[in-house]
Every structure is written in C-alpha cells, then in structure tokens.
Design a protein around this motif. Structure first.
Motif, PDB file in Angstrom:
ATOM      1  N   ALA A  43       0.826  -1.204   0.000  1.00 52.71           N
ATOM      2  CA  ALA A  43       0.000   0.000   0.000  1.00 52.71           C
ATOM      3  C   ALA A  43       0.863   1.258   0.000  1.00 52.71           C
ATOM      4  CB  ALA A  43      -0.929  -0.009   1.209  1.00 52.71           C
ATOM      5  N   LEU A  44       1.928   1.248   0.785  1.00 58.04           N
ATOM      6  CA  LEU A  44       2.820   2.410   0.814  1.00 58.04           C
ATOM      7  C   LEU A  44       3.469   2.639  -0.542  1.00 58.04           C
ATOM      8  CD1 LEU A  44       4.481   1.894   4.332  1.00 58.04           C
ATOM      9  CD2 LEU A  44       2.866   3.694   3.686  1.00 58.04           C
ATOM     10  N   ARG A  45       3.861   1.555  -1.214  1.00 61.24           N
ATOM     11  CA  ARG A  45       4.444   1.700  -2.547  1.00 61.24           C
ATOM     12  C   ARG A  45       3.431   2.275  -3.528  1.00 61.24           C
ATOM     13  NH1 ARG A  45       7.495  -4.151  -2.430  1.00 61.24           N
ATOM     14  NH2 ARG A  45       9.587  -3.433  -1.820  1.00 61.24           N
ATOM     15  N   GLU A  46       2.165   1.850  -3.411  1.00 57.91           N
ATOM     16  CA  GLU A  46       1.122   2.402  -4.279  1.00 57.91           C
ATOM     17  C   GLU A  46       0.980   3.908  -4.069  1.00 57.91           C
ATOM     18  OE1 GLU A  46      -2.630   0.431  -4.035  1.00 57.91           O
ATOM     19  OE2 GLU A  46      -1.738  -1.575  -4.149  1.00 57.91           O
ATOM     20  N   LEU A  47       1.314   4.365  -2.869  1.00 54.97           N
ATOM     21  CA  LEU A  47       1.254   5.796  -2.566  1.00 54.97           C
ATOM     22  C   LEU A  47       2.526   6.528  -2.969  1.00 54.97           C
ATOM     23  CD1 LEU A  47      -0.438   5.567   0.948  1.00 54.97           C
ATOM     24  CD2 LEU A  47      -1.465   6.498  -1.144  1.00 54.97           C
ATOM     25  N   GLY A  48       3.462   5.817  -3.586  1.00 57.75           N
ATOM     26  CA  GLY A  48       4.672   6.447  -4.085  1.00 57.75           C
ATOM     27  C   GLY A  48       5.849   6.417  -3.134  1.00 57.75           C
ATOM     28  N   VAL A  49       5.742   5.678  -2.029  1.00 52.68           N
ATOM     29  CA  VAL A  49       6.836   5.616  -1.065  1.00 52.68           C
ATOM     30  C   VAL A  49       7.950   4.731  -1.616  1.00 52.68           C
ATOM     31  CG1 VAL A  49       7.500   4.888   1.258  1.00 52.68           C
ATOM     32  CG2 VAL A  49       5.285   6.012   0.868  1.00 52.68           C
ATOM     33  N   ASP A  50       9.180   5.216  -1.551  1.00 52.64           N
ATOM     34  CA  ASP A  50      10.360   4.460  -1.976  1.00 52.64           C
ATOM     35  C   ASP A  50      10.750   3.529  -0.837  1.00 52.64           C
ATOM     36  OD1 ASP A  50      12.780   3.475  -2.829  1.00 52.64           O
ATOM     37  OD2 ASP A  50      13.701   5.422  -3.217  1.00 52.64           O
ATOM     38  N   LEU A  51      10.412   2.268  -0.980  1.00 48.59           N
ATOM     39  CA  LEU A  51      10.581   1.304   0.104  1.00 48.59           C
ATOM     40  C   LEU A  51      11.072  -0.018  -0.468  1.00 48.59           C
ATOM     41  CD1 LEU A  51       7.986   0.623   2.918  1.00 48.59           C
ATOM     42  CD2 LEU A  51       8.869  -1.266   1.551  1.00 48.59           C
ATOM     43  N   ILE A  52      12.087  -0.613   0.157  1.00 50.48           N
ATOM     44  CA  ILE A  52      12.577  -1.922  -0.280  1.00 50.48           C
ATOM     45  C   ILE A  52      12.725  -2.842   0.925  1.00 50.48           C
ATOM     46  CG2 ILE A  52      13.774  -1.057  -2.335  1.00 50.48           C
ATOM     47  CD1 ILE A  52      16.410  -1.369  -0.735  1.00 50.48           C
ATOM     48  N   HIS A  53      12.396  -4.118   0.714  1.00 51.66           N
ATOM     49  CA  HIS A  53      12.686  -5.155   1.701  1.00 51.66           C
ATOM     50  C   HIS A  53      14.078  -5.676   1.394  1.00 51.66           C
ATOM     51  CE1 HIS A  53       8.622  -5.452   3.390  1.00 51.66           C
ATOM     52  NE2 HIS A  53       8.193  -5.216   2.161  1.00 51.66           N
ATOM     53  N   THR A  54      14.981  -5.573   2.352  1.00 52.20           N
ATOM     54  CA  THR A  54      16.369  -5.955   2.104  1.00 52.20           C
ATOM     55  C   THR A  54      16.631  -7.436   2.356  1.00 52.20           C
ATOM     56  OG1 THR A  54      16.929  -5.236   4.358  1.00 52.20           O
ATOM     57  CG2 THR A  54      17.239  -3.649   2.582  1.00 52.20           C
ATOM     58  N   GLY A  55      15.606  -8.169   2.827  1.00 47.38           N
ATOM     59  CA  GLY A  55      15.710  -9.610   2.992  1.00 47.38           C
ATOM     60  C   GLY A  55      14.587 -10.266   2.219  1.00 47.38           C
ATOM     61  N   GLN A  56      13.711 -10.976   2.907  1.00 48.72           N
ATOM     62  CA  GLN A  56      12.565 -11.613   2.266  1.00 48.72           C
ATOM     63  C   GLN A  56      11.495 -10.578   1.946  1.00 48.72           C
ATOM     64  OE1 GLN A  56      10.744 -14.658   4.654  1.00 48.72           O
ATOM     65  NE2 GLN A  56       9.173 -15.149   3.145  1.00 48.72           N
ATOM     66  N   GLU A  57      10.971 -10.622   0.727  1.00 48.70           N
ATOM     67  CA  GLU A  57       9.939  -9.680   0.317  1.00 48.70           C
ATOM     68  C   GLU A  57       8.723  -9.802   1.246  1.00 48.70           C
ATOM     69  OE1 GLU A  57       8.132  -6.645  -1.772  1.00 48.70           O
ATOM     70  OE2 GLU A  57      10.220  -7.343  -1.857  1.00 48.70           O
ATOM     71  N   GLY A  58       8.208  -8.634   1.674  1.00 45.87           N
ATOM     72  CA  GLY A  58       7.034  -8.615   2.536  1.00 45.87           C
ATOM     73  C   GLY A  58       7.331  -8.816   4.008  1.00 45.87           C
ATOM     74  N   HIS A  59       8.605  -8.737   4.382  1.00 41.73           N
ATOM     75  CA  HIS A  59       8.994  -8.951   5.779  1.00 41.73           C
ATOM     76  C   HIS A  59      10.135  -8.002   6.128  1.00 41.73           C
ATOM     77  CE1 HIS A  59       6.755 -12.814   6.298  1.00 41.73           C
ATOM     78  NE2 HIS A  59       6.904 -12.854   4.981  1.00 41.73           N
ATOM     79  N   HIS A  60      10.340  -7.804   7.431  1.00 43.28           N
ATOM     80  CA  HIS A  60      11.539  -7.092   7.866  1.00 43.28           C
ATOM     81  C   HIS A  60      12.766  -7.944   7.547  1.00 43.28           C
ATOM     82  CE1 HIS A  60      10.074  -3.535   9.979  1.00 43.28           C
ATOM     83  NE2 HIS A  60       9.071  -4.258  10.442  1.00 43.28           N
ATOM     84  N   PRO A  61      13.939  -7.280   7.310  1.00 37.39           N
ATOM     85  CA  PRO A  61      14.236  -5.844   7.395  1.00 37.39           C
ATOM     86  C   PRO A  61      13.784  -5.088   6.148  1.00 37.39           C
ATOM     87  CG  PRO A  61      16.210  -7.069   6.849  1.00 37.39           C
ATOM     88  CD  PRO A  61      15.146  -8.093   7.099  1.00 37.39           C
ATOM     89  N   LEU A  62      13.708  -3.751   6.312  1.00 39.00           N
ATOM     90  CA  LEU A  62      13.326  -2.913   5.179  1.00 39.00           C
ATOM     91  C   LEU A  62      13.964  -1.538   5.322  1.00 39.00           C
ATOM     92  CD1 LEU A  62      10.915  -0.642   6.046  1.00 39.00           C
ATOM     93  CD2 LEU A  62       9.654  -2.754   6.339  1.00 39.00           C
ATOM     94  N   THR A  63      14.014  -0.834   4.199  1.00 41.12           N
ATOM     95  CA  THR A  63      14.549   0.534   4.160  1.00 41.12           C
ATOM     96  C   THR A  63      13.526   1.448   3.499  1.00 41.12           C
ATOM     97  OG1 THR A  63      16.862  -0.177   4.069  1.00 41.12           O
ATOM     98  CG2 THR A  63      16.366   2.028   3.246  1.00 41.12           C
ATOM     99  N   VAL A  64      13.266   2.593   4.137  1.00 43.54           N
ATOM    100  CA  VAL A  64      12.354   3.601   3.604  1.00 43.54           C
ATOM    101  C   VAL A  64      13.162   4.849   3.274  1.00 43.54           C
ATOM    102  CG1 VAL A  64      10.324   5.033   4.041  1.00 43.54           C
ATOM    103  CG2 VAL A  64      10.451   2.725   5.018  1.00 43.54           C
ATOM    104  N   ARG A  65      13.100   5.277   2.008  1.00 41.26           N
ATOM    105  CA  ARG A  65      13.710   6.554   1.601  1.00 41.26           C
ATOM    106  C   ARG A  65      12.567   7.563   1.504  1.00 41.26           C
ATOM    107  NH1 ARG A  65      18.915   5.614   0.353  1.00 41.26           N
ATOM    108  NH2 ARG A  65      19.463   3.436  -0.068  1.00 41.26           N
ATOM    109  N   ALA A  66      12.400   8.313   2.576  1.00 38.68           N
ATOM    110  CA  ALA A  66      11.198   9.114   2.754  1.00 38.68           C
ATOM    111  C   ALA A  66      11.315  10.493   2.115  1.00 38.68           C
ATOM    112  CB  ALA A  66      10.894   9.263   4.246  1.00 38.68           C
ATOM    113  N   ASN A  67      10.230  10.902   1.480  1.00 35.61           N
ATOM    114  CA  ASN A  67      10.144  12.250   0.909  1.00 35.61           C
ATOM    115  C   ASN A  67       8.707  12.752   0.976  1.00 35.61           C
ATOM    116  OD1 ASN A  67      11.075  14.597  -0.361  1.00 35.61           O
ATOM    117  ND2 ASN A  67      10.546  13.786  -2.391  1.00 35.61           N
ATOM    118  N   GLY A  68       8.021  12.410   2.087  1.00 32.81           N
ATOM    119  CA  GLY A  68       6.630  12.808   2.236  1.00 32.81           C
ATOM    120  C   GLY A  68       5.701  11.893   1.447  1.00 32.81           C
ATOM    121  N   ILE A  69       4.407  11.972   1.745  1.00 31.86           N
ATOM    122  CA  ILE A  69       3.402  11.163   1.057  1.00 31.86           C
ATOM    123  C   ILE A  69       2.346  12.102   0.496  1.00 31.86           C
ATOM    124  CG2 ILE A  69       1.693   9.321   1.269  1.00 31.86           C
ATOM    125  CD1 ILE A  69       3.163   8.335   3.745  1.00 31.86           C
ATOM    126  N   LYS A  70       2.099  11.997  -0.802  1.00 30.16           N
ATOM    127  CA  LYS A  70       1.090  12.853  -1.438  1.00 30.16           C
ATOM    128  C   LYS A  70      -0.309  12.493  -0.949  1.00 30.16           C
ATOM    129  CE  LYS A  70      -0.839  14.178  -5.927  1.00 30.16           C
ATOM    130  NZ  LYS A  70      -0.782  13.974  -7.404  1.00 30.16           N
TER     131      LYS A  70
END
Length: 329
Positions: A43-70
């Motif tokens: 859902a966050l990605r659909e809102l344009g958030v730059d987010l990647i799971h650095t291990g298993q997709e859909g689970h922690h760990p993750l990194t958010v490169r934040a620039n606000g949410i429209k």
C-alpha cells in the motif's frame, strides 16, 4: 531502528517515517521477521513511497527513503492484521492530500475503532462509508488522553477468577471501553461465571463450574489462548472459531495451544481457523512457550488447578506491550 518483537512498532513506524524526510532502516527479531508486513508495504508503494525489503519480500528488514506522502486512494487487505489499516489511518493526516482507504478484509475490527476514537481525541475526524475510510489532511492537535488498562492482559486474572471460584475486578475497563477484548468477560459469562460490568469496571466471579460452548473470537483473537487454557475444565467441548489470524502472531497460536493441551493429556483437534478442546483433567507437563508471552501467561492460569506445570521459557513475558509501551512482567 531495531523493533525487537513489537508488531505495532514494526508496522506503524515505517508508515509514519514515510511522511517525513530521510533514510530509515528497520529490522526486528527473528520472530518478528517471520510475521507478515507485505499488505502494508504494498500500500505504501502504491502511494509512491520508496521502500525496499532488504531480505525476504514482505517482511523485515526494510529501508524507507522518505520524501513525504502525497496521498490518494488505495485498496488494502487487512485480513491478516488490523495493524496494517491502523498504520495507514495514523499517517493519513500527515499526507499532503489525505487518504481514501478501501478495505477488502478486516480482522480484529475493535482495534480499528480504538484508532478512530483516538484520532478524534487529537482533532482528526475520519469518515467511514462502508468499507472505505476517508482520512483528511490536517494537523493533529495536542490533547490529554487517558490510557485504559490492557484488556487482553486482563483476560488472565478474569479467567483465573472464573476457573477457581474467586472474584476479580478490573478498574478502568467496562462497557465504555474502546477495547474489544473486554468482551472476553462475556465469554466467561456464557461459560457460567457471574459478570458485572459498569461503565468503567468489570467484575468476574466464578462458581467453580465452567460450561462448554462454541464461540466466534475473530474480533477478540488475542484472548484465544486464555480460553483454550481453561477449556479442559469445562463440562463440555469448547470450540473456538474464525481465528486464522492467530496462526501468524508471535507464533502459530492455534498449533501452540493444541500442542500444549496434548502435553497436558487433553483431547484437542484443530482446523485452518478453529480449535476444539474436550473436557479432561490436565496432568503436569512443561509448557512450550514458543517465545510467546500469551502462551506463557495463559497456561499459567491452567497451572492454578494443575500442580507441576512449568514453562520452558518464562522470560518471554518480558516482552514490551505493543499498545501501551510498558513491559509485561
């Protein structure tokens, strides 16, 4: 940020920081890494958030490169956890255009009502039309806020009273409570305990007898292990239904309850989203906690009438409470 075992921390904060600026790295314990995060991060990605799971997709760990949410409209499946919806509701006022969230499935709905009531106290009115929530873009305002006792944790002394024929009163929880788990007292009432509920207190008085029942606990699933732990003492089968989401908590709680009941010599059967427990006198055994505080606390209640019950991991009750931030000791 290392979130340890705290699901609200691990799910709410990635959404919150996305409304800010900067790079945020999240990780969690092995237990929390196993628990799902995908519906929220999609859902966050659909809102344009730059987010990647650095291990298993859909689970922690993750990194958010934040620039606000429209902001905008998203569709969310909250059938595994209401916390996915709560995370988006809480961050909605911080978006530039507000959020419109359509939910395709929702479990533990009473917790969402807590969120909406809390947001209202801090100046944000969320409008709901059927399965869609409309969250305005506006600042929160400061407020004094009274925090109720944890109703899920209150289930243990209430169950103990019903089981042993004693009486327990929990102040601060009652008919006016925002927490759905206060309804666990009603389940005990159906089993034969006397229940007295005022606007701000609940009292359960046991009579030494418990009746079997069939109960849908989808809305109060955190109290499933509590009921399972006292079910062997009922005079008939106890069947708990519509609780698949308990399989993806700190452990698979349905299977953990079944395993431990069998260790105690209690007949039990399970399905995808149900467990049925038959009357039996439990025998002494070691309880496998699976690192889950609710398993440890629940079967400690069983131990009130079953000498010789021990816990293989009693320290797991030190987990931080996800709702109020205090340690469960």
């Amino acid at each position: 940020m290392f979130c340890r075992d705290g699901a609200p921390t691990a799910r709410f904060l990635p959404a919150l920081v996305a409304a800010g600026q900067g790079v945020f790295h999240f990780d969690a314990s092995a237990q929390m890494r196993r628990r799902p995060l995908g519906p929220l991060t999609r859902a966050l990605r659909e809102l344009g958030v730059d987010l990647i799971h650095t291990g298993q997709e859909g689970h922690h760990p993750l990194t958010v490169r934040a620039n606000g949410i429209k902001g905008g409209h998203i569709t969310l499946d909250a059938g595994l956890s209401s916390q996915f919806l709560t995370a988006l509701l809480l961050v909605g006022p911080l978006t530039r255009e507000g959020l419109q969230i359509t939910v395709t499935d929702l479990v533990s709905a009473p917790y969402v009502e807590i969120t909406l009531a809390m947001m209202r106290r801090f100046g944000v009115e969320v409008r709901r039309a059927g399965d869609t929530f409309f969250v305005p873009s506006q600042p929160y305002t400061a407020s004094r806020y009274a925090i109720e006792p944890d109703a899920s944790t209150a289930s243990y002394p209430l169950a103990a009273a019903a089981l042993t024929g004693n009486s327990v009163t929990i102040p601060g929880l009652g008919s006016g409570s925002l927490q759905g788990d206060v309804r666990f007292a009603e389940v005990l009432g159906r089993m034969g305990a006397a229940v007295e509920m005022t606007s701000d207190s609940v009292t359960v008085t046991g009579n030494g007898r418990l009746h079997g029942l069939t109960v849908n606990m989808r809305g109060i699933s955190d109290t499933v292990p509590t009921l399972a732990a006292i079910a062997p003492f009922a005079d008939g089968p106890v069947r708990i239904e519509n609780v698949y989401n308990t399989r993806i908590k700190e452990c698979d709680r349905l299977e953990a309850c079944a395993e431990n009941l069998r260790r105690l010599g209690v007949p039990v059967s399970t399905g995808r989203d149900w467990i049925e427990i038959h009357p039996a006198k439990p025998s002494a055994a070691e309880i496998a906690c699976h690192g889950d505080h609710r398993i440890a606390m629940s079967f400690s209640v069983t131990g009130l009438l079953t000498p010789g019950i021990t816990l293989d991991e009693p320290g797991c009750v030190k987990k931080i409470c996800g709702r109020c931030g205090s340690p469960r000791t």
